[in-house]
Design a protein around this motif. Structure first.
Motif, mmCIF file in Angstrom:
data_model
loop_
_atom_site.group_PDB
_atom_site.id
_atom_site.type_symbol
_atom_site.label_atom_id
_atom_site.label_comp_id
_atom_site.label_asym_id
_atom_site.label_seq_id
_atom_site.Cartn_x
_atom_site.Cartn_y
_atom_site.Cartn_z
ATOM 1 N N GLY A 66 20.876 -19.282 26.424
ATOM 2 C CA GLY A 66 21.533 -18.748 25.241
ATOM 3 C C GLY A 66 23.037 -18.956 25.251
ATOM 4 O O GLY A 66 23.776 -18.209 24.605
ATOM 5 N N LEU A 67 23.488 -19.982 25.957
ATOM 6 C CA LEU A 67 24.918 -20.262 26.084
ATOM 7 C C LEU A 67 25.355 -21.360 25.125
ATOM 8 O O LEU A 67 24.528 -22.159 24.670
ATOM 9 C CB LEU A 67 25.238 -20.684 27.529
ATOM 10 N N PRO A 68 26.659 -21.443 24.838
ATOM 11 C CA PRO A 68 27.174 -22.541 23.998
ATOM 12 C C PRO A 68 26.931 -23.890 24.674
ATOM 13 O O PRO A 68 26.805 -23.979 25.896
ATOM 14 C CB PRO A 68 28.672 -22.249 23.901
ATOM 15 N N TRP A 69 26.921 -24.948 23.875
ATOM 16 C CA TRP A 69 26.607 -26.283 24.376
ATOM 17 C C TRP A 69 27.843 -27.091 24.730
ATOM 18 O O TRP A 69 27.751 -28.292 24.978
ATOM 19 C CB TRP A 69 25.835 -27.073 23.338
ATOM 20 N N ASP A 70 29.002 -26.491 24.737
ATOM 21 C CA ASP A 70 30.252 -27.235 24.936
ATOM 22 C C ASP A 70 30.195 -28.211 26.108
ATOM 23 O O ASP A 70 30.633 -29.356 25.992
ATOM 24 C CB ASP A 70 31.423 -26.285 25.167
ATOM 25 N N LEU A 71 29.678 -27.754 27.236
ATOM 26 C CA LEU A 71 29.659 -28.608 28.428
ATOM 27 C C LEU A 71 28.733 -29.806 28.271
ATOM 28 O O LEU A 71 28.881 -30.811 28.962
ATOM 29 C CB LEU A 71 29.262 -27.798 29.659
ATOM 30 N N ALA A 72 27.782 -29.711 27.374
ATOM 31 C CA ALA A 72 26.854 -30.829 27.138
ATOM 32 C C ALA A 72 27.443 -31.846 26.163
ATOM 33 O O ALA A 72 26.924 -32.946 26.037
ATOM 34 C CB ALA A 72 25.529 -30.309 26.594
ATOM 35 N N LYS A 73 28.503 -31.485 25.467
ATOM 36 C CA LYS A 73 29.098 -32.363 24.457
ATOM 37 C C LYS A 73 30.431 -32.965 24.900
ATOM 38 O O LYS A 73 30.793 -34.046 24.456
ATOM 39 C CB LYS A 73 29.319 -31.596 23.148
ATOM 40 N N GLY A 74 31.175 -32.256 25.712
ATOM 41 C CA GLY A 74 32.503 -32.732 26.102
ATOM 42 C C GLY A 74 32.576 -33.023 27.587
ATOM 43 O O GLY A 74 32.737 -32.125 28.401
ATOM 44 N N PHE A 75 32.433 -34.277 27.947
ATOM 45 C CA PHE A 75 32.521 -34.696 29.344
ATOM 46 C C PHE A 75 33.119 -36.092 29.373
ATOM 47 O O PHE A 75 33.190 -36.771 28.340
ATOM 48 C CB PHE A 75 31.145 -34.661 30.029
ATOM 49 N N ASN A 76 33.588 -36.526 30.519
ATOM 50 C CA ASN A 76 34.199 -37.847 30.617
ATOM 51 C C ASN A 76 33.246 -38.917 30.096
ATOM 52 O O ASN A 76 32.077 -38.955 30.473
ATOM 53 C CB ASN A 76 34.571 -38.165 32.067
ATOM 54 N N GLY A 77 33.752 -39.756 29.196
ATOM 55 C CA GLY A 77 32.955 -40.839 28.640
ATOM 56 C C GLY A 77 32.035 -40.423 27.507
ATOM 57 O O GLY A 77 31.199 -41.207 27.073
#
Length: 93
Positions: free
Chosen positions: A15-26
């Motif tokens: 139930g967490l935001p997806w930020d880490l899945a969208k913003g990463f190197n490359g």
């Protein structure tokens, strides 16, 4: 833009935001800029993403929920847009 689906699935399950899945190197590769005048009808523009010659996504701007003009107008109400700014909208399908 790319999405790390494995990371997204884990975050969604918690139930967490997806930020880490969208913003990463490359995560946001881009081609060379193409003048708007060279594109034709922006509301009916084919596009595709190839990785190492393999088509991963393809679509047409007519499939988007909101037109490009609408998106620019909407975002402009909240943020100052400058020449060279890029709006990531995701892709249809």
């Amino acid at each position: 833009d790319f999405t790390a689906r494995d990371v997204q699935s884990k975050l969604k399950a918690k139930g967490l935001p997806w930020d880490l899945a969208k913003g990463f190197n490359g995560s946001a590769p881009m081609s060379q800029f193409v003048p708007k005048e060279d594109l034709g009808d922006l509301q009916n523009l084919d596009f595709r993403l190839e990785v190492n010659g393999e088509v991963r996504q393809q679509g047409n701007t007519s499939m988007m929920l909101f037109s490009i003009d609408y998106l620019i107008a909407f975002v402009s109400r909240y943020f100052l847009l400058q020449p060279g700014d890029i709006l990531f909208t995701g892709t249809p399908k």
